[in-house]
Each structure stands twice: as C-alpha cells, then as structure tokens.
Design an enzyme around this catalytic site. Structure first.
Site, PDB file in Angstrom:
ATOM      1  N   CYS A 135       0.841  -1.212   0.000  1.00 26.36           N
ATOM      2  CA  CYS A 135       0.000   0.000   0.000  1.00 26.36           C
ATOM      3  C   CYS A 135       0.869   1.252   0.000  1.00 26.36           C
ATOM      4  O   CYS A 135       1.378   1.664   1.051  1.00 26.36           O
ATOM      5  CB  CYS A 135      -0.916  -0.013   1.228  1.00 26.36           C
ATOM      6  SG  CYS A 135      -1.902   1.477   1.373  1.00 26.36           S
ATOM      7  N   CYS A 138      -0.353   4.162   2.151  1.00 27.63           N
ATOM      8  CA  CYS A 138      -0.099   4.004   3.593  1.00 27.63           C
ATOM      9  C   CYS A 138       1.377   4.257   3.930  1.00 27.63           C
ATOM     10  O   CYS A 138       1.683   4.851   4.957  1.00 27.63           O
ATOM     11  CB  CYS A 138      -0.434   2.590   4.063  1.00 27.63           C
ATOM     12  SG  CYS A 138      -1.928   1.891   3.366  1.00 27.63           S
ATOM     13  N   ASP A 139       2.290   3.790   3.081  1.00 27.59           N
ATOM     14  CA  ASP A 139       3.691   3.684   3.498  1.00 27.59           C
ATOM     15  C   ASP A 139       4.676   4.593   2.757  1.00 27.59           C
ATOM     16  O   ASP A 139       5.862   4.602   3.098  1.00 27.59           O
ATOM     17  CB  ASP A 139       4.166   2.228   3.335  1.00 27.59           C
ATOM     18  CG  ASP A 139       3.390   1.280   4.255  1.00 27.59           C
ATOM     19  OD1 ASP A 139       2.903   1.756   5.297  1.00 27.59           O
ATOM     20  OD2 ASP A 139       3.281   0.091   3.919  1.00 27.59           O
TER      21      ASP A 139
END
Ligand code: NAP
Length: 307
Positions: A135, A138-139
């Site tokens: 993701c 997200c990261d």
C-alpha cells in the site's frame, strides 16, 4: 450468538457492500453489514479517485468510503466490525459465523472484495512491514529521499508509482512484460515523470536485506540475465485475489477463487448473492462494484418477497 434473524446480511464494506446496504435499508429490509477493516475496502487506501462520477475534481478514497457508510447508515443500515469465517445453511436460514459471533439471515450478499496478490518470492514474507509493502498510500512517507521499486504494470502499480515519486528519490517499476496494462492516461503521466524508471521483461526473484530491505535480485526474462537493484523498499502491486476460502465448501468458484453469479448477482444457492470484485469477471472498478451492490440488493428484495 445474536438470536435476531436479519432479512439481509452483507459481507464487506467496500463500494459493493455499502451500495447494497444503502439499497436494502431504503427498501426497509432489516440489514446488517459486516466489515473487517476500513469503510471503502480497497478504495480506503487510494489517495485520489478520479473516475467515480459526481466528483469532477476527484475525491480521496478514504473520504469516499466514509461518505458511503454515512449515507447507508442514515437509512438504517446496521454495521458490525468482524471477520466472517463460515456460512452455514439451515433450510432457508443462513448462519454467518464471524469472529464476533454468529448472525442469522434469510439473504446473504457477499461483497468481501479481494486482497493484494503476493509475489511469492524468498524474502517477501520476512520483510513485510520492513521494506515490503502492499500500500503506497499508507507507506510512501517512510521512503522519503530513498530509492524504491514497484512490481507490476497495471493501474495499481502506476498509480502507486506516481504517488511514491513525490517522496522517494527514485521509483523503479519492474514489469514482467514490455507493455503496461495500465490505462493510457496513467501511462502518459508515469512516462513523463523524471523520477520514474522502468525495467521491462523483468521479474523479482529474491528480496534481500538485514533488518530492512536492501536489494532485489532480478532476472531479465528475454536474456536470462540476472542483476541486483539497491532499494530501501519494494511495493507489490500485481493484482488481487479474492477472500473466498471459507466459501469453497458451499459455493461454486472459478479457477481463481472468484464467485460465479448470473446477471442478477445470484449464486448457485438461493438467497446468497455476490457483488463487486469477489465476482467472476468483475470489471474491478469502484463504480461497477457499486452497481453490482445495487443490483444484488434489488434481487435480494425480490427474493424475500417471493419466499
Ligand atoms: P491488474 O490490472 O490485474 O494488473 C496486475 C499487474 O501485475 C499486471 O501488469 C500483471 O502483468 C502483473 N502481474 C500479475 N501477476 C504477476 C506476477 N506473479 N509477477 C509479476 N507481475 C505480475 O491489477 P491492478 O493493477 O492491481 O488493478 C486491479 C484492478 O483495479 C484493475 O481492474 C484496475 O483497473 C483497477 N484499478 C483502477 C485504478 C484507476 O482506475 N485509477 C487504480 C488502481 C486499480 P501482465 O500485464 O503481464 O498481466
């Protein structure tokens, strides 16, 4: 066990499940939706959605998921957070077994979506969360000014590469063919982005490092040549697989584990319908999933009227 019997239990809170819930609730059906993660499902991790009609400037995926849930809840959709582990058939009743207890319903709409496909190479599991990510939204921020790679050539890989290029020093897209699967507008953007490089006809064979990812072992498929790429992280975006293992015993699935339905979203079992990415031959778009959910709800209502 919740002794109450619902008209409809919906599994999954992505665009398919929440659209189904909006329709069943507005039809005054006693409806419960079970979701194991975030509202919106996969779209919750998408930074910006540009192809959902009604939002000319795009909308954040997380926000869209929240809005869909609020809209369905406004008409009475009940929700519970938990993971479904099995569905048991008891005559016309279905028992939905979950980590939060059992629920009973006359109709089940399965809209559980799908999860990121794994590369299946040495090091992938070991370094998940330590440089291996599924993701980018997200990261990405963890990789500021560091080089990263992306495996895949579809819309997800290119969307995530573009997002990562705002943080990473360099983004290398590793694709097993010489042609991208992604839609033209995304390809054009990626090809024009100076921080994005491509390795064509190439696969990742091994992910190496110490505490965190340090390098990838690669193989060029046409020449067989092996090489090493130094990266701080690798994002895997090679498609999705459906979460249907728990359904194998009761429902016919296709060879990739997707649920087979007719155009009314009905499965082989009366009173069990499926909608969205979990379905065989789904177009895998938020908008088509939402359409599937609405269709499933309409035929769920019809089923309940007739039974
Ligand atoms: P996808 O369209 O199935 O593409 C998967 C990519 O990964 C393909 O390029 C495929 O290569 C490659 N691949 C598959 N298995 C592999 C393996 N074992 N090793 C190496 N490469 C592998 O998946 P996706 O990009 O995740 O997209 C899923 C769906 O979501 C699509 O329908 C997509 O349109 C949709 N989506 C849309 C948007 C948007 O509209 N902005 C954004 C994200 C996703 P080949 O090309 O050789 O098969």
């Amino acid at each position: 066990m919740d002794n109450h019997s619902y008209d409809v239990v919906i599994i999954g809170g992505g665009p398919a499940g929440l659209s189904a819930g909006l329709y069943t609730s507005r039809a005054r059906l006693d409806s419960l939706l079970i979701e194991k993660g975030l509202w919106g499902g996969q779209i919750a991790n998408v930074e910006q959605i540009e192809n959902f009609p009604g939002f000319p400037d795009g909308i954040g995926g997380f926000e869209l998921g929240q809005l869909m849930q609020q809209q369905a809840a406004k008409y009475g959709l009940k929700t519970v957070s938990g993971q479904v582990t099995a569905i048991e058939l008891h005559g016309e009743q279905k028992i939905i077994k979950t980590t939060e207890g059992d629920f009973t319903a006359k109709v089940v709409i399965i809209a559980g979506g799908s999860e990121r496909q794994k590369l299946g190479v040495p090091g992938e599991e070991k370094f998940t969360g330590k440089g291996v990510s599924y993701c980018a939204t997200c990261d990405a921020a963890f990789f500021r000014d560091r080089p990263v790679a992306i495996a895949g050539g579809g819309n997800s890989a290119i969307t995530e590469a573009l997002h990562l290029s705002r943080y990473a020093s360099k983004v290398t897209i590793i694709h097993r063919r010489h042609q991208l699967r992604a839609t033209s507008i995304l390809q054009e953007r990626a090809l024009a982005e100076p921080k994005i490089a491509f390795l064509w006809d190439t696969v990742v064979e091994k992910i190496e490092g110490e505490d965190f990812v340090k390098r990838l072992r690669l193989r060029q498929l046409l020449t067989g040549e092996e090489s090493t790429l130094e990266v701080a992280g690798i994002f895997v975006a090679i498609g999705f697989q459906p979460d249907t293992d728990y359904l194998k015993a009761i429902l016919p699935l296709d060879e990739t584990g997707h649920i087979i339905t007719n155009e009314k979203m009905e499965t082989a079992i009366p009173g069990i319908l499926a909608a969205g990415d979990i379905r065989h031959n789904s177009a895998r778009q938020a908008i088509t999933a939402a359409g599937d959910g609405a269709t499933a709800a309409i035929y769920a209502e019809r089923f309940l009227t007739e039974h």
